[in-house]
Design a protein around this motif. Sequence first.
Motif, PDB file in Angstrom:
ATOM      1  N   UNK A 158       0.916  -1.045  -0.070  1.00 17.73           N
ATOM      2  CA  UNK A 158       0.001  -0.076   0.086  1.00 17.73           C
ATOM      3  C   UNK A 158       0.813   1.232  -0.027  1.00 17.73           C
ATOM      4  N   UNK A 159       2.112   1.162   0.377  1.00 16.55           N
ATOM      5  CA  UNK A 159       3.056   2.350   0.639  1.00 16.55           C
ATOM      6  C   UNK A 159       3.043   2.890  -0.891  1.00 16.55           C
ATOM      7  N   UNK A 160       3.362   2.451  -2.126  1.00 21.97           N
ATOM      8  CA  UNK A 160       3.256   3.312  -3.410  1.00 21.97           C
ATOM      9  C   UNK A 160       2.325   4.335  -3.433  1.00 21.97           C
ATOM     10  N   UNK A 161       1.054   4.052  -2.978  1.00 27.33           N
ATOM     11  CA  UNK A 161       0.065   5.143  -3.111  1.00 27.33           C
ATOM     12  C   UNK A 161       0.469   6.454  -2.251  1.00 27.33           C
ATOM     13  N   UNK A 162       1.197   6.054  -1.235  1.00 25.48           N
ATOM     14  CA  UNK A 162       1.805   7.115  -0.343  1.00 25.48           C
ATOM     15  C   UNK A 162       2.828   7.876  -1.299  1.00 25.48           C
ATOM     16  N   UNK A 163       3.667   7.003  -1.781  1.00 25.75           N
ATOM     17  CA  UNK A 163       4.856   7.632  -2.631  1.00 25.75           C
ATOM     18  C   UNK A 163       4.385   8.555  -3.874  1.00 25.75           C
ATOM     19  N   UNK A 164       3.119   8.019  -4.309  1.00 30.36           N
ATOM     20  CA  UNK A 164       2.869   8.991  -5.543  1.00 30.36           C
ATOM     21  C   UNK A 164       2.279  10.239  -5.140  1.00 30.36           C
ATOM     22  N   UNK A 165       1.565  10.286  -3.925  1.00 30.81           N
ATOM     23  CA  UNK A 165       0.943  11.378  -3.283  1.00 30.81           C
ATOM     24  C   UNK A 165       2.060  12.361  -2.698  1.00 30.81           C
ATOM     25  N   UNK A 166       3.053  11.780  -2.207  1.00 30.12           N
ATOM     26  CA  UNK A 166       4.195  12.555  -1.863  1.00 30.12           C
ATOM     27  C   UNK A 166       5.080  13.202  -2.918  1.00 30.12           C
ATOM     28  N   UNK A 167       5.151  12.527  -3.968  1.00 35.09           N
ATOM     29  CA  UNK A 167       5.830  12.717  -4.954  1.00 35.09           C
ATOM     30  C   UNK A 167       5.200  14.230  -5.839  1.00 35.09           C
ATOM     31  N   UNK A 168       3.899  14.155  -5.764  1.00 42.79           N
ATOM     32  CA  UNK A 168       3.271  15.443  -6.211  1.00 42.79           C
ATOM     33  C   UNK A 168       3.035  16.579  -5.492  1.00 42.79           C
ATOM     34  N   UNK A 169       2.915  16.398  -3.964  1.00 39.84           N
ATOM     35  CA  UNK A 169       2.628  17.424  -2.997  1.00 39.84           C
ATOM     36  C   UNK A 169       3.937  17.766  -2.181  1.00 39.84           C
ATOM     37  N   UNK A 170       4.480  16.756  -1.924  1.00 41.68           N
ATOM     38  CA  UNK A 170       5.646  16.757  -0.923  1.00 41.68           C
ATOM     39  C   UNK A 170       5.110  16.512   0.706  1.00 41.68           C
ATOM     40  N   UNK A 172       1.536  14.371   3.110  1.00 39.07           N
ATOM     41  CA  UNK A 172       0.786  13.353   3.031  1.00 39.07           C
ATOM     42  C   UNK A 172      -0.366  13.758   3.759  1.00 39.07           C
ATOM     43  N   UNK A 173      -1.865  13.655   2.740  1.00 40.39           N
ATOM     44  CA  UNK A 173      -2.941  14.338   3.528  1.00 40.39           C
ATOM     45  C   UNK A 173      -3.732  12.877   3.893  1.00 40.39           C
ATOM     46  N   UNK A 174      -5.027  13.410   4.621  1.00 39.93           N
ATOM     47  CA  UNK A 174      -5.928  12.337   4.813  1.00 39.93           C
ATOM     48  C   UNK A 174      -6.212  11.415   3.586  1.00 39.93           C
ATOM     49  N   UNK A 175      -6.486  12.156   2.341  1.00 37.58           N
ATOM     50  CA  UNK A 175      -6.612  11.301   1.218  1.00 37.58           C
ATOM     51  C   UNK A 175      -5.799  10.212   0.882  1.00 37.58           C
ATOM     52  N   UNK A 176      -4.483  10.776   1.058  1.00 43.10           N
ATOM     53  CA  UNK A 176      -3.316   9.729   0.691  1.00 43.10           C
ATOM     54  C   UNK A 176      -3.364   8.568   1.568  1.00 43.10           C
ATOM     55  N   UNK A 178      -6.280   7.378   3.131  1.00 40.55           N
ATOM     56  CA  UNK A 178      -7.245   6.761   2.961  1.00 40.55           C
ATOM     57  C   UNK A 178      -7.024   5.731   1.625  1.00 40.55           C
ATOM     58  N   UNK A 179      -6.177   6.327   0.586  1.00 40.64           N
ATOM     59  CA  UNK A 179      -5.995   5.550  -0.396  1.00 40.64           C
ATOM     60  C   UNK A 179      -5.057   4.350   0.078  1.00 40.64           C
ATOM     61  N   UNK A 180      -3.998   4.557   0.647  1.00 48.87           N
ATOM     62  CA  UNK A 180      -3.226   3.489   1.540  1.00 48.87           C
ATOM     63  C   UNK A 180      -4.114   2.580   2.136  1.00 48.87           C
ATOM     64  N   UNK A 181      -5.143   3.049   2.869  1.00 47.18           N
ATOM     65  CA  UNK A 181      -6.164   1.996   3.613  1.00 47.18           C
ATOM     66  C   UNK A 181      -6.728   1.205   2.778  1.00 47.18           C
ATOM     67  N   UNK A 182      -7.149   1.826   1.572  1.00 42.06           N
ATOM     68  CA  UNK A 182      -8.018   0.971   0.441  1.00 42.06           C
ATOM     69  C   UNK A 182      -7.136  -0.232  -0.067  1.00 42.06           C
ATOM     70  N   UNK A 183      -5.942   0.083  -0.253  1.00 42.98           N
ATOM     71  CA  UNK A 183      -4.972  -1.012  -0.844  1.00 42.98           C
ATOM     72  C   UNK A 183      -4.645  -2.069   0.199  1.00 42.98           C
ATOM     73  N   UNK A 184      -4.721  -1.546   1.493  1.00 37.37           N
ATOM     74  CA  UNK A 184      -4.252  -2.340   2.763  1.00 37.37           C
ATOM     75  C   UNK A 184      -5.376  -3.176   2.865  1.00 37.37           C
ATOM     76  N   UNK A 185      -6.622  -2.673   2.915  1.00 38.23           N
ATOM     77  CA  UNK A 185      -7.705  -3.600   3.318  1.00 38.23           C
ATOM     78  C   UNK A 185      -8.181  -4.391   2.093  1.00 38.23           C
TER      79      UNK A 185
END
Length: 317
Positions: A158-170, A172-176, A178-185
């Motif tokens: 699930x970490x790649x979802x965080x990597x993608x968000x961080x690459x764009x914004x620098x 990590x938001x709640x949305x980031x 949540x996408x991590x949580x979706x992949x995790x679940x």
Amino acid sequence: MIETNVSRHHQTLLQVIQSYYQLTKPRIIPLLLITTAGSMWIAAQGQVDPLLLLVTLTGGTLAAASAQTINCIYDRDIDYDMERTRHRPIPSGKVQPRDALIFAIALAVMSFTLLAVFANLLAACLAFSGIVFYILIYTHWLKRHSTQNIVIGGAAGAIPALVGWAAVTGTLSWAAWLIFAIVFLWTPPHFWALALMIRDDYAKVGIPMLPVVEGDTATVKQIWYYTLTTVAATVLLVYPLHASGFVYGAIAVSLGGLFVHKSWRLLHNPEDRTIARELFLYSISYMMLLCLGMVIDSLPITHNLISTVISQLHFIS
């Protein structure tokens, strides 16, 4: 005669390249990259820098390849014992563990450097943490010792979802998260469906996958619970987070309904390997199409189209 020798040397080189390529378990990587891309598009509100996209996906590919290669080194003993994995490069003797380790380290260094220089340090550190988590927590600690190996170990995927968000914004938001949580679940129902199909292989080498230890009925119940939770989590991107809109919401509900239906069928037929296979294959399509829905929903053209439709409806009314 010279042409024959050159041909043989060329063929051998291709075989070596193929062996190292196989070490990275390339079939797994596209799924990781599409979650990265989905996250990036939402973070960038549909306007992703093409160069940043290329750099992030390349860095993610290198990180995943490094982790999978080290996994192959660590698991070479059980890979040799399982018919399904006996022909992998290390147990078959095509690649030596030491050479594989050098290859994995080189991949990790390239990944970190590429992301740190062309994206940002947070994205680079997150990608590297994914490698460390996958190797130490999942492969070393959990895989051979706990039925929860896939649940906790799923964080690495699930970490790649965080990597993608961080690459764009620098950041990590709640949305980031949540996408991590979706992949995790999503990971447990996805992987346990596969584990049901190859339970005997895991039992043979003593890997305590849930179907081996708890049985099919207990496993399909867990698949059912995690499927419901996953589908519920996908809707949270629309409300209350408002990170995605109507188009994504409609796609998420439609895909989720089919996911729940297939999981329900398996719940009532825990011994049926055909249904387990259907669920496993669908779970892959589910995640890919869900992330595609994130991308489509975030595009400015989609927003403009929705606005036009709403305006027309107001005009008619």
